[in-house]
Write a protein that holds these residues in place. Sequence first.
Motif, PDB file in Angstrom:
ATOM      1  N   LEU A  32      -7.581   4.899  -3.950  1.00  0.00           N
ATOM      2  CA  LEU A  32      -7.527   3.731  -4.903  1.00  0.00           C
ATOM      3  C   LEU A  32      -8.152   4.321  -6.119  1.00  0.00           C
ATOM      4  O   LEU A  32      -9.040   5.422  -6.104  1.00  0.00           O
ATOM      5  CB  LEU A  32      -8.465   2.685  -4.499  1.00  0.00           C
ATOM      6  N   TYR A  65      -5.721   1.590   4.352  1.00  0.00           N
ATOM      7  CA  TYR A  65      -6.225   0.718   3.572  1.00  0.00           C
ATOM      8  C   TYR A  65      -5.994  -0.624   4.544  1.00  0.00           C
ATOM      9  O   TYR A  65      -6.807  -1.415   4.003  1.00  0.00           O
ATOM     10  CB  TYR A  65      -5.910   0.723   2.189  1.00  0.00           C
ATOM     11  N   SER A  66      -5.291  -0.672   5.459  1.00  0.00           N
ATOM     12  CA  SER A  66      -5.160  -1.912   6.029  1.00  0.00           C
ATOM     13  C   SER A  66      -6.074  -2.320   7.224  1.00  0.00           C
ATOM     14  O   SER A  66      -5.799  -3.410   7.730  1.00  0.00           O
ATOM     15  CB  SER A  66      -3.509  -1.641   6.505  1.00  0.00           C
ATOM     16  N   GLU A 119      -0.881   2.802   3.906  1.00  0.00           N
ATOM     17  CA  GLU A 119      -0.522   1.543   4.517  1.00  0.00           C
ATOM     18  C   GLU A 119      -1.860   1.730   5.581  1.00  0.00           C
ATOM     19  O   GLU A 119      -2.767   0.843   5.929  1.00  0.00           O
ATOM     20  CB  GLU A 119       0.525   1.241   5.099  1.00  0.00           C
ATOM     21  N   ASN A 172      -5.369  -1.182  -7.157  1.00  0.00           N
ATOM     22  CA  ASN A 172      -5.597  -1.871  -6.061  1.00  0.00           C
ATOM     23  C   ASN A 172      -4.615  -3.120  -5.940  1.00  0.00           C
ATOM     24  O   ASN A 172      -4.499  -3.901  -6.848  1.00  0.00           O
ATOM     25  CB  ASN A 172      -7.105  -2.861  -6.075  1.00  0.00           C
ATOM     26  N   TRP A 200       1.032  -1.378   0.061  1.00  0.00           N
ATOM     27  CA  TRP A 200      -0.124  -0.018  -0.049  1.00  0.00           C
ATOM     28  C   TRP A 200       0.679   1.182   0.020  1.00  0.00           C
ATOM     29  O   TRP A 200       0.138   2.373   0.004  1.00  0.00           O
ATOM     30  CB  TRP A 200      -1.012   0.039   1.262  1.00  0.00           C
ATOM     31  N   LEU A 212       0.513   2.398  -6.290  1.00  0.00           N
ATOM     32  CA  LEU A 212       0.353   3.183  -5.055  1.00  0.00           C
ATOM     33  C   LEU A 212       1.820   3.593  -4.429  1.00  0.00           C
ATOM     34  O   LEU A 212       1.959   4.528  -3.761  1.00  0.00           O
ATOM     35  CB  LEU A 212      -0.523   2.385  -3.975  1.00  0.00           C
TER      36      LEU A 212
END
Length: 387
Positions: free
Chosen positions: A137, A11-12, A8, A156, A4, A129
Amino acid sequence: MSIWGPLENRYSSTKQRKILSLDGGGIRGVISLEILLELEKQLKKELKQDDNFTLSSYYDYIGGTSTGAIIAAGLSLGLSVQKLLDFYIQNGKAMFDKAFFLNKINFLYNEQPLLKKLKETFGEEEIDLRCGKFKTLLMVVIMNRTTDSPWPISNNPLAKYADTDRPDSNLKIPLYRLVRASTAAPAYFKSETVEWERNNPQKKFGFVDGGVTPYNNPAFLLYRMATQEAYKLNWKTGERTLLITSIGTGSASSPGVYNNIFKTLFKLPGNLMHAMQVDQDISCRTVGRCIYGSPIDKELGDMLPLDEEGKPLNMDSDANRHFSYVRYNADLSPLGLQHLNLSHISSKEICKMDSVKNIQLLQQVGIAASKQVNVKQHFNHFIDNGV
């Protein structure tokens, strides 16, 4: 480094998610931008944000087709709506530069000015990314004319074809090439050839405008790509968990245009795009809970969930749909323009996807249509001051 990259933390974790979908429609993207400008302004106010706020701060996944791909790419990079609107106003004519007369037998416009502007705006970086440029995204719809199939390309990093160990990884494609491919309208521009895998002739494809796929309105496609197991994001569904905001470029049917071959050739693509936009809109209102949207037709109406008395279901009640859905668009028919108090604008002229001489009129339509936006009412379950 995480797959990511700098995103990170965003989106984690599992949390409420917001998706922004942008229709295709050529220079009519100006209408979308005026609507987005009001949306950005209201979100900034409701979220109590400073002047650094952009839509990329709010939306987690931004996708678009054709002109919507240009806007989506800019927003995903963190650009303000005003900057993108200025881009359209300043470069609209350059993006649709008349081709030399001898080339007009094949294409109406020279693609080089558009390609140059896209390269200047988006740079030559790949869509990975981890390059650090993206804030969200991104998904761009293109049409592979070599395989005759729609290709929704996303950054993605969890998706199958995003694996950077693959020689044909989607993440290795420069953003400006993807956006150019998504805007290569047949008959207007020549196709965009992209070498998907270096030194492999079998992976060299020609692409045309994503608007000729069923996804000129990519809202339902984005829903699938965010939630279906194959794409591995696996975002949770629910009316208070997932929001999809869909922005149109204005729409109007063109009845009676099939009376000769020339009118049919030039009008049929637009009519098919209109029909597909409506179909995708219906899918979203069927699976999702429509919070706001103009009536589909006299039979379906606006498809808002109703209570036992036939009244719109209270916002505090759950209709058991997969997501909340808001659709903003403009009716470009003569009657629609009349309702916007814009009867002085010609529906025939404003519907053209290459009417660069009418940019100021398109702005007027977009500003009038932006009055639909009501963040406080339509987004009430998705307003969090922590963004």
